[in-house]
Write a protein that holds these residues in place. Sequence first.
Motif, PDB file in Angstrom:
ATOM      1  N   TRP A 111      17.679   4.188  -3.773  1.00  0.00           N
ATOM      2  CA  TRP A 111      15.919   4.518  -4.437  1.00  0.00           C
ATOM      3  C   TRP A 111      14.938   3.463  -4.127  1.00  0.00           C
ATOM      4  N   TRP A 112      15.543   2.275  -4.402  1.00  0.00           N
ATOM      5  CA  TRP A 112      14.714   1.257  -4.267  1.00  0.00           C
ATOM      6  C   TRP A 112      14.656   0.383  -3.034  1.00  0.00           C
ATOM      7  N   ALA A 113      15.446   0.914  -1.980  1.00  0.00           N
ATOM      8  CA  ALA A 113      15.635   0.277  -0.658  1.00  0.00           C
ATOM      9  C   ALA A 113      14.276   0.297   0.036  1.00  0.00           C
ATOM     10  N   GLN A 114      14.031  -0.762   0.976  1.00  0.00           N
ATOM     11  CA  GLN A 114      12.740  -0.644   1.603  1.00  0.00           C
ATOM     12  C   GLN A 114      12.656   0.184   2.754  1.00  0.00           C
ATOM     13  N   HIS A 115      11.411   0.821   3.013  1.00  0.00           N
ATOM     14  CA  HIS A 115      11.140   1.618   4.181  1.00  0.00           C
ATOM     15  C   HIS A 115      10.061   0.937   4.738  1.00  0.00           C
ATOM     16  N   ASN A 116      10.475   0.166   5.915  1.00  0.00           N
ATOM     17  CA  ASN A 116       9.671  -0.932   6.527  1.00  0.00           C
ATOM     18  C   ASN A 116       9.336  -1.832   5.525  1.00  0.00           C
ATOM     19  N   GLU A 117       8.063  -2.238   5.245  1.00  0.00           N
ATOM     20  CA  GLU A 117       7.756  -3.203   4.090  1.00  0.00           C
ATOM     21  C   GLU A 117       7.417  -2.306   2.780  1.00  0.00           C
ATOM     22  N   HIS A 118       7.633  -1.102   2.684  1.00  0.00           N
ATOM     23  CA  HIS A 118       7.286  -0.359   1.513  1.00  0.00           C
ATOM     24  C   HIS A 118       8.441   0.129   0.701  1.00  0.00           C
ATOM     25  N   ARG A 119       8.378   0.228  -0.633  1.00  0.00           N
ATOM     26  CA  ARG A 119       9.264   0.890  -1.459  1.00  0.00           C
ATOM     27  C   ARG A 119       8.534   2.067  -2.074  1.00  0.00           C
ATOM     28  N   ILE A 120       9.111   3.237  -1.283  1.00  0.00           N
ATOM     29  CA  ILE A 120       8.624   4.585  -1.623  1.00  0.00           C
ATOM     30  C   ILE A 120       9.248   5.512  -2.560  1.00  0.00           C
ATOM     31  N   LEU A 121       9.592   4.865  -3.716  1.00  0.00           N
ATOM     32  CA  LEU A 121      10.097   5.494  -4.869  1.00  0.00           C
ATOM     33  C   LEU A 121       9.519   6.759  -5.319  1.00  0.00           C
ATOM     34  N   ILE A 122       8.348   6.839  -5.326  1.00  0.00           N
ATOM     35  CA  ILE A 122       7.630   8.147  -5.793  1.00  0.00           C
ATOM     36  C   ILE A 122       7.848   9.141  -4.942  1.00  0.00           C
ATOM     37  N   ALA A 123       7.759   8.929  -3.544  1.00  0.00           N
ATOM     38  CA  ALA A 123       7.779   9.866  -2.407  1.00  0.00           C
ATOM     39  C   ALA A 123       9.352  10.177  -2.374  1.00  0.00           C
TER      40      ALA A 123
END
Length: 561
Positions: free
Chosen positions: A51-63
């Motif tokens: 849930w908190w892992a990076q997506h590129n430079e982002h942490r897209i928890l809400i998405a």
Amino acid sequence: MILAAFGTLAASMVVLAIIGGVRGWSPVPLADMWGSIWFYLRHISGEEGIWWAQHNEHRILIARLLFWMDHGWFDGTGWPLMITNYLVVFTSFLIFTTALREQLGKDAGTLPHHLLSLTILALLFFWGQSENLLRPFQISFFLAHMLPMAALFLLHLSITNSSSRLLFPAACLAGITAAGSMANGLLTLPLMVVMAIVMQVGKQRIAILIALSLFVAALYLRGYQTPPGHTSVTDVLLSRPGELTEYVLLYLGGPIHSILGDKVVAQSAGLFLLVDTAVLTWLAAKRPLSSIRFVLLAFLFYVIASALATAGGRLDFGMGQALSSRYQTPVIMAWCALLVLHAPALAQLLAGPRNQWSIAALFLFTASLLPVQLKALDSQRERVAEHFVSALAIELGIPDERQISHIFPVMQPVLTHGKYASMENLSVFSHPLLKDIREQIGQPAPAISLAPCLGHIDTVSEIEIHPPVVRVVGWVFRPDEDVTPGALRFVNDKNHTVGYALTGFNRPDVATRVHRKAAYSGFKGYLLKEHLGAPLSVQGIDPDCTLEVVPLNMREIDLTE
């Protein structure tokens, strides 16, 4: 009459954007949307840290929360996320129009107010940002700009409406969730701290916002790793300041480039946005500043800072990327913020003695969006058909790199994720035309209608990596019902399924020669290579029909002969 004309124009912009979304919707995951499948597969395997892992430079928890809902409740179709995209855009409109009402004060409710509101509505639904509107994954991008605006606006409301105890906690919550949308969302709470200090909201609230800023930043950066291939903003600023400036100006002028197609004009528009923001900030520093003006200026700084961060990280990918459709959403919102900041002066022009010229200029500006907006009516059927065939290649485990590139730039990751997604019947792999197709190859074909098909195979060709299949392209049509089957299977003389294809490709030649309803009768699919030269039949699916064919070879064959 004037209000009706503006209303019709703005409504047309919204309706066209919705039509474009409906026509362009594809249940096949595109580009970063494969990340939602990667996330969900790991989630159901018990990997909660994902849930908190990076997506590129982002942490897209809400998405990811929305992805989880989409996969868990709606079979990963993606359409609830697309609907959410439009709802977030409309929420942004509500925030901007509320800010506009406050900016206009006694002029609220007048004709100028309504005209400016309708212009904002048209801008926010501009089709120049179609990539964001069409792709479910881009909900994270919409949230990364609506949530900061909402957080700042809620903080403003907590200042002007001190009797409500819920507004400040709501502003804090919006600031926290902004950090869970994309990396630039981290700027939200610090901007709220500055706003709280300037607006003198009280030591307790300032302390709370500072504590939240530090906590969220520390949490975000814990275990953070810089993505490979991304440059540093500082390094680029020092080594390539000219290119960085050019990129930022193009980024900020992206919507103008969509309308006029001229980079110099787009850069000039970007420069105007920067200079105007600087002048408005300088003027604000010389006189008492209202909290609503601070909200709008802070949001402009947020977008400009995001542009700088994007330039720093993406400059090596080429200057043209600054004009990407997805970057137009924040820029459109920035131009709306400028419009609201200038609203009092604009309202005077629109209500002045020569207001007909001002009204005409505003109408012509809004109407200039229409040529781009009309592109929403373009047929997307062939584009969606390509997506489905790419998903078919993944479902069958076929390394057709040229085909898979329609939905993802690198083949191997989606083949891997797709294999497990297919096993779980996730996303498009639960679609009736694709579900369990892999298991059907080599198995007895079901009994179907003996109604005849018409058709033609254009090409039977090798796939570049030479797997044990060939690519088959042609068309098929059921003439007695004037309809094209949704898919077709190739069946050998032992009644075993040995290939599969999907229709939906544009064939104007067939529409002219056979029937106008055969316009999208083109198909593309795969056949086991070992069955070349052997007797085969084609079975149309949905609706069913049958066609016996002569043995296929690496040549064009007419099925109607």
